[in-house]
Design an enzyme around this catalytic site. Structure first.
Site, PDB file in Angstrom:
ATOM      1  N   GLU A 173      13.688  -2.876  -0.730  1.00 34.60           N
ATOM      2  CA  GLU A 173      14.439  -2.514  -1.933  1.00 34.60           C
ATOM      3  C   GLU A 173      13.574  -1.738  -2.924  1.00 34.60           C
ATOM      4  OE1 GLU A 173      17.451  -1.785  -3.777  1.00 34.60           O
ATOM      5  OE2 GLU A 173      18.036  -3.719  -2.914  1.00 34.60           O
TER       6      GLU A 173
ATOM      7  N   LYS B 242       6.898   3.570   1.027  1.00 34.47           N
ATOM      8  CA  LYS B 242       7.981   4.447   1.474  1.00 34.47           C
ATOM      9  C   LYS B 242       7.685   5.131   2.802  1.00 34.47           C
ATOM     10  CE  LYS B 242       7.549   6.260  -2.645  1.00 34.47           C
ATOM     11  NZ  LYS B 242       7.044   5.124  -3.456  1.00 34.47           N
TER      12      LYS B 242
ATOM     13  N   ALA C  45      11.915   0.775  -7.888  1.00 32.13           N
ATOM     14  CA  ALA C  45      11.126  -0.417  -8.213  1.00 32.13           C
ATOM     15  C   ALA C  45      11.980  -1.672  -8.057  1.00 32.13           C
ATOM     16  CB  ALA C  45      10.514  -0.308  -9.605  1.00 32.13           C
TER      17      ALA C  45
ATOM     18  N   ASP D  79       6.933  12.234  -3.733  1.00 29.36           N
ATOM     19  CA  ASP D  79       7.303  10.827  -3.898  1.00 29.36           C
ATOM     20  C   ASP D  79       8.808  10.693  -4.121  1.00 29.36           C
ATOM     21  OD1 ASP D  79       6.477   7.967  -4.310  1.00 29.36           O
ATOM     22  OD2 ASP D  79       7.375   8.345  -6.271  1.00 29.36           O
TER      23      ASP D  79
ATOM     24  N   LYS E  57      11.938   9.134  -1.659  1.00 24.83           N
ATOM     25  CA  LYS E  57      12.974   8.199  -2.126  1.00 24.83           C
ATOM     26  C   LYS E  57      14.372   8.741  -1.816  1.00 24.83           C
ATOM     27  CE  LYS E  57      10.076   6.414  -5.882  1.00 24.83           C
ATOM     28  NZ  LYS E  57       9.865   6.338  -7.343  1.00 24.83           N
TER      29      LYS E  57
ATOM     30  N   THR F 274       0.848  -1.188   0.000  1.00 21.91           N
ATOM     31  CA  THR F 274       0.000   0.000   0.000  1.00 21.91           C
ATOM     32  C   THR F 274       0.887   1.243   0.000  1.00 21.91           C
ATOM     33  OG1 THR F 274      -0.089   0.372   2.397  1.00 21.91           O
ATOM     34  CG2 THR F 274      -1.587  -1.289   1.490  1.00 21.91           C
TER      35      THR F 274
END
Length: 811
Positions: free
Chosen positions: A601, A574, A606, A673, A677, A550
Site C-alpha cells: 500500500e 516500488k 505513503a 519516482d 507510482k 529499502t
C-alpha cells in the site's frame, strides 16, 4: 484409596528417590496407598543389552551386570548402609549374574529367560524403595506382582487374566499402609515370570486401581501433564488441565508420550480418574484424565506429532471395484508384523495410501510386491511407491465433533504458510484429524496449527531489511505498540531479523527493540539475500513476513525466492512492482498459487489508502476511467513552498533536510519516482505496460544530475531563474504549478502542469498527496483521496498498518 505409579524417569537418581519419599509422606489423606514402581531409569534397556551380549560374550555381559549394580548402589546409597539391605541386594545380583552366565553357556536367550532377566529391574527397585520408606518410619509392604498378576505364556507381552488378577490383588491389599508393587511383571499360573510389554507399569497401576476401586490413579513422570503440543516444537505450549479418556488415547497414540494408550483400559472401563503429575514439580496441578465433557473451551485440545514415518501408495486401474484388495493388502502387512499407523483411500478405489514407521517401509513394500505379484506384472497395479522422510500430525479434541469448519481452518492455516499436506485421514468420530507432512516442516506445521486454534497468541515474525530513516521509525513504532497489540488484540509481533547493507541480526524469539542498533552493529553475520533466506527457512517460524524498507533493485529481485519459500512480503519499495511485466505477472501468479500475501500500500501515497481503494472499486465491478493526482509528497512540498523569496534550490534543500526526499534527491527530481507510482496504479487497474511507456518530464536538466550528490547541490541553483519565471507566469494567469501524474486511455504521463487555483489538485497543502479517481460510478463527482504523502512517520505508519492488516489475514 489411591494408586500411584512412578516411572523410571522419576527414579533415576538419589535425588529422585528422595522426591518420591517426600511425595508419599505428603499423602496423609489416603487410608491406603499402592505405589507401583518401574525399574530405575534406563535399567530395562541395560538388562536387554546384558541378555543379548551374554549370547556372544559372557564375560562382557557380567561386566554390564556390575554396571547396573553400581547404578542401584548410587541411587539407593542412603539405605544401603544397612547390612540387611546390602545382603538382599547382593543376593539379587548374584542370582542375576548366574542367569546371565547360564545364557552365555547355552548361547541362547529365550523369550522366557528374557522376561526373567528384565524382571530384576522392577524387583530391585521395589524392594529398595520399601527399605527406603521404612527407614523414614513409613509402614510399608513389598508386593512382588508375580504373586497377583496372572497371565498367559506370551513372553514379552503377556495377556492378563483379569478376574484371577483382581481377586488376588484384593486378597493382598487389606491394610491401611503403603504397598510398593513391582510394575511391568506378572507370572503364569505355573509361577513362570512374564512381562506385560510396553507401558507395562502403567498397566499394573490400572489393574490395581480397578481391582481396588481406587478413588484415583496417579501417574508420576517427568512432565507436567498432557501438553497442548510438544514444548520442544512450540514454545507457547501449555499444560492441559483436563482431557477425556478418548482425547488421552488419541494424543498418546500420536506421540504424546505421557501414558501408553492401551495400558489404562481397565481404569477407563471403570471410569477411574487418572492424574498425570510431575515428580520433579509435585506442586504443579498436572492433567486429570476423566470421562465426560472437559473444561477447555477450544475445539482442538492438543496437537501431537512424530517423525520417522513413510507413506506407501498402492494404486492402479485394476483395484477399482475389485473386492478383497484392502483385505489382502492389510492382511499381508499384519502377517509380517508391520503396524499401519494411518490409512487414506480415495472413494474411486483407484488408490490406497498408508503410513508405517520408516524402519518397516522396505519390508512392507516387499511384502506387497509378493502378495500382488500377478497384478503388478499385468499392469493392473502400478509400481509400489515409498515416500519417506515424513511426519504425522494429529489435531485432537472431543469438541471437534459437530463443529463446522475445523478441517477448513486447519488446512487454510497450513496453506497460508505454504505447508503441503501429503495425506489426510479423519475418523467418523471427528475427534481426530490426522495429516502427513514433510519431516522438515513438522515444527512449522505444529506451530501454525497451534496458533490457528487460539491455543496461543496470533504471532507474526518480521524480518526487516533497511533500518534507515523509515525503517528505524518503523522499528520504533513496533516497539511502542507491541505490548498493547498483545494485550488488546491478542497479536504478538516479533522482529526476528534485522539487516542493513552490510550486516544482519537474527534472533528466533525476537530482538530487543530497545537495543537493536547496538546488537546489529556488533553482529558478525554478513548480509546477503540468500543468506537471510536460508536463515529464515531454518528457523521454521509460523507467519514469517519479509519487510523491505529499502529502495533497492537487488532486494526486490529476491522477492520471488522469498515467496517460493512461503514467506509473506510487506514493502514500500516500488522496484518489484515496476520491473518488467513478465516479472510482475510471475509474482502475482505465485501469490495465487501459494496462497501468500504481498502488501505494498505504501508504494503509492505513503499511508494513504490509494491502492486498496482502487482494488475495492475494481472488485466491486466499477471501472476506472481516469486517474490524475499529485503522487509525490516531496514535489508537492516543492511547488507549495516555492515563491520569489524561496528559490527552487533552497526549497529542495529544505525538503531534503526535513526527510521528505529520497536519500538522493535526484530520484525525486527526475520524475521517475512518480512514474513508478503511476505505473503501479496502471497495473492495479489491469493495464499491462512497462516503465518505458510512461511519458516523464524531469524537473532538472540531465547535465546537472551527472556526477556526485555534492556536485548536484552545487549545480542546482542554475535552475532557480527558470522556476521563478515559470512560477510568476502561472501566478499572473491565476494558475498554480503542480507536478501531476495522469492515467487516461491506457496512457501514462507525469509532468509539470499549470492548473486553475480552484482545481481540486491545486488545493494540496504542504507534503500532501492528492489523487482524483474518475470511474463509471464516480463520473460527475470523482473520488478524491488526500493526505500527507511524505515523511518517515506517515510512511512507516503505513508499512506498520500493512503488517498488522496482513497479520490478521493469517490464521
Amino acid at each position: 484409596m489411591k494408586v500411584l505409579k512412578f516411572g523410571g524417569t522419576s527414579l533415576g537418581s538419589a535425588e529422585c528417590i528422595h522426591n518420591v519419599v517426600n511425595i508419599l509422606k505428603g499423602m496423609k489423606d489416603a487410608n491406603q496407598l499402592v505405589v507401583v514402581v518401574s525399574a530405575v531409569g534406563g535399567v530395562t534397556d541395560q538388562l536387554l543389552d546384558c541378555a543379548f551380549t551374554a549370547v556372544t560374550d559372557g564375560e562382557q555381559a557380567v561386566k554390564k551386570v556390575q554396571e547396573i549394580e553400581k547404578r542401584y548402589r548410587e541411587v539407593f546409597a542412603d539405605v544401603l548402609r544397612e547390612k540387611s539391605v546390602q545382603d538382599q541386594l547382593n543376593a539379587r545380583f548374584k542370582e542375576l549374574t548366574d542367569i546371565i552366565k547360564g545364557v552365555s553357556l547355552v548361547r541362547e536367550c529365550s523369550p522366557r529367560t528374557m522376561d526373567l532377566i528384565l524382571s530384576f529391574g522392577e524387583r530391585l527397585c521395589a524392594s529398595l524403595m520399601v527399605a527406603m520408606l521404612q527407614k523414614n518410619n513409613i509402614q510399608t509392604e513389598y508386593v512382588d506382582t508375580r504373586s497377583c498378576v496372572f497371565t498367559n505364556q506370551t513372553y514379552g507381552g503377556a495377556r492378563v487374566f483379569l478376574d484371577e488378577t483382581f481377586t488376588a490383588i484384593r486378597s493382598i491389599v487389606t491394610r491401611d499402609i503403603i504397598y510398593v508393587a513391582t510394575g511391568f511383571i506378572g507370572s503364569t499360573t505355573e509361577g513362570i515370570t512374564t512381562t506385560l510389554g510396553r507401558g507395562g507399569s502403567d498397566y499394573t497401576a490400572a489393574l490395581f486401581g480397578t481391582a481396588l476401586k481406587s478413588e484415583q490413579i496417579e501417574i508420576w513422570t517427568d512432565v507436567d501433564g498432557f501438553m497442548s503440543a510438544d514444548p520442544r516444537l512450540v514454545t507457547e505450549a501449555f499444560v492441559l488441565p483436563r482431557v477425556s479418556y478418548e482425547e488421552a488415547m488419541e494424543l498418546s497414540y500420536f506421540g504424546a508420550k505421557v501414558i501408553h494408550p492401551q495400558t489404562l483400559a481397565p481404569a477407563v472401563k471403570q471410569k477411574i480418574p487418572i492424574l498425570i503429575k510431575n515428580s520433579y514439580a509435585p506442586e504443579k496441578s498436572g492433567t486429570i484424565i476423566a470421562s465426560g465433557k472437559t473444561d477447555h473451551f477450544h475445539p482442538v485440545k492438543g496437537i501431537a506429532s512424530f517423525k520417522g514415518i513413510s507413506l506407501l501408495n498402492v494404486q492402479g486401474s485394476g483395484m477399482v471395484g475389485v473386492p478383497g484388495i484392502s483385505g489382502r493388502l492389510f492382511g499381508v502387512l499384519a502377517r509380517c508384523g508391520i503396524n499401519v499407523i494411518m490409512i487414506s483411500q480415495a472413494s474411486s478405489e483407484h488408490s490406497i495410501c498408508f503410513v508405517v514407521q520408516s524402519r518397516d517401509d522396505q519390508a512392507a513394500k516387499e511384502a506387497i510386491e509378493v502378495e500382488f505379484e500377478g497384478e503388478i506384472a499385468s499392469g493392473k497395479i502400478d509400481k509400489i511407491e515409498i515416500n519417506s522422510n515424513l511426519a504425522i500430525i494429529a489435531a485432537v479434541g472431543d469438541d471437534m465433533r459437530g463443529t463446522p469448519g475445523i478441517s477448513g481452518k486447519l488446512f487454510n492455516a497450513l496453506g497460508q504458510n505454504s505447508i503441503n499436506v501429503v495425506a489426510i485421514a479423519q475418523g467418523s468420530s471427528e475427534r481426530n484429524v490426522s495429516l502427513v507432512v514433510k519431516a522438515v516442516e513438522v515444527e512449522k506445521a505444529v506451530n501454525v496449527i497451534h496458533t490457528a486454534f487460539y491455543l496461543s497468541h496470533r504471532i507474526s515474525n518480521l524480518f526487516i531489511v533497511g533500518p534507515g530513516s523509515i525503517g528505524s521509525e518503523l522499528i520504533n513504532q513496533i516497539s511502542d505498540r507491541q505490548k498493547e497489540l498483545a494485550e488488546q488484540n491478542d497479536l504478538v509481533i516479533r522482529v526476528c531479523g534485522l539487516a542493513n547493507s552490510k550486516k544482519m541480526l537474527i534472533e528466533e524469539n525476537g530482538i530487543n527493540l530497545k537495543t537493536w542498533r547496538e546488537q546489529l552493529t556488533s553482529s558478525d553475520i554478513q548480509f546477503n539475500m540468500d543468506n537471510l533466506l536460508e536463515k529464515i527457512k531454518k528457523l521454521k517460524l509460523v507467519n514469517s513476513i519479509f519487510v523491505d524498507v529499502t529502495n533497492s533493485d537487488v532486494i526486490a529481485d529476491g522477492y520471488e525466492k522469498f515467496l517460493a519459500a512461503g514467506i509473506h512480503i510487506v514493502t514500500p519499495n516500488k522496484r518489484a512492482n515496476t520491473k518488467n511485466q513478465i516479472y510482475y505477472n510471475k509474482l502475482r501468479n505465485m501469490l495465487e498459487g501459494h496462497r501468500l500475501h504481498y502488501f505494498y500500500e505504501t508504494t503509492v501515497g505513503a499511508g494513504l489508502p490509494i491502492i486498496s481503494t482502487i482494488k475495492n472499486l475494481r472488485n466491486s465491478g466499477d471501472k476506472v476511467l481516469k486517474v490524475e493526482g499529485i503522487l509525490s509528497g516531496t514535489l508537492s512540498y516543492l511547488f507549495n513552498t516555492l515563491d520569489k523569496d524561496k528559490p527552487f534550490s533552497k526549497v529542495v534543500k529544505d525538503a531534503y533536510d526535513k526527510g521528505y526526499t529520497e536519500p538522493d534527491p535526484r530520484d525525486d527530481l527526475s520524475g521517475m519516482d512518480v512514474a513508478r507510482k503511476l505505473l503501479i496504479l496502471a497495473r492495479e487497474i489491469g493495464i499491462e505496460m512497462e516503465l518505458e511507456d510512461v511519458i516523464v518530464e524531469s524537473l532538472v536538466p540531465v547535465q546537472i544530475t551527472k556526477g556526485s550528490v555534492e556536485s548536484f547541490w552545487q549545480k542546482l541553483p542554475s535552475v532557480n531563474e527558470y522556476y521563478e519565471n515559470l512560477r510568476q507566469t502561472a501566478q499572473d494567469s491565476g494558475f498554480a504549478l503542480r507536478y501531476i501524474a495522469t492515467l487516461e486511455n491506457n496512457e501514462c504521463r507525469v509532468a509539470i502542469e499549470k492548473i486553475p487555483k480552484e482545481h481540486s489538485l491545486a488545493r494540496s497543502g504542504a507534503t500532501d498527496n492528492i489523487i482524483q479517481i474518475t470511474t463509471k460510478r464516480y463520473c460527475e463527482n470523482p473520488l478524491i483521496i488526500q493526505g500527507p504523502g511524505a515523511g518517515r512517520e506517515v510512511t512507516a505508519g503505513g508499512v506498520f498498518a500493512d503488517i498488522i492488516s496482513l497479520s490478521f489475514h493469517l490464521v
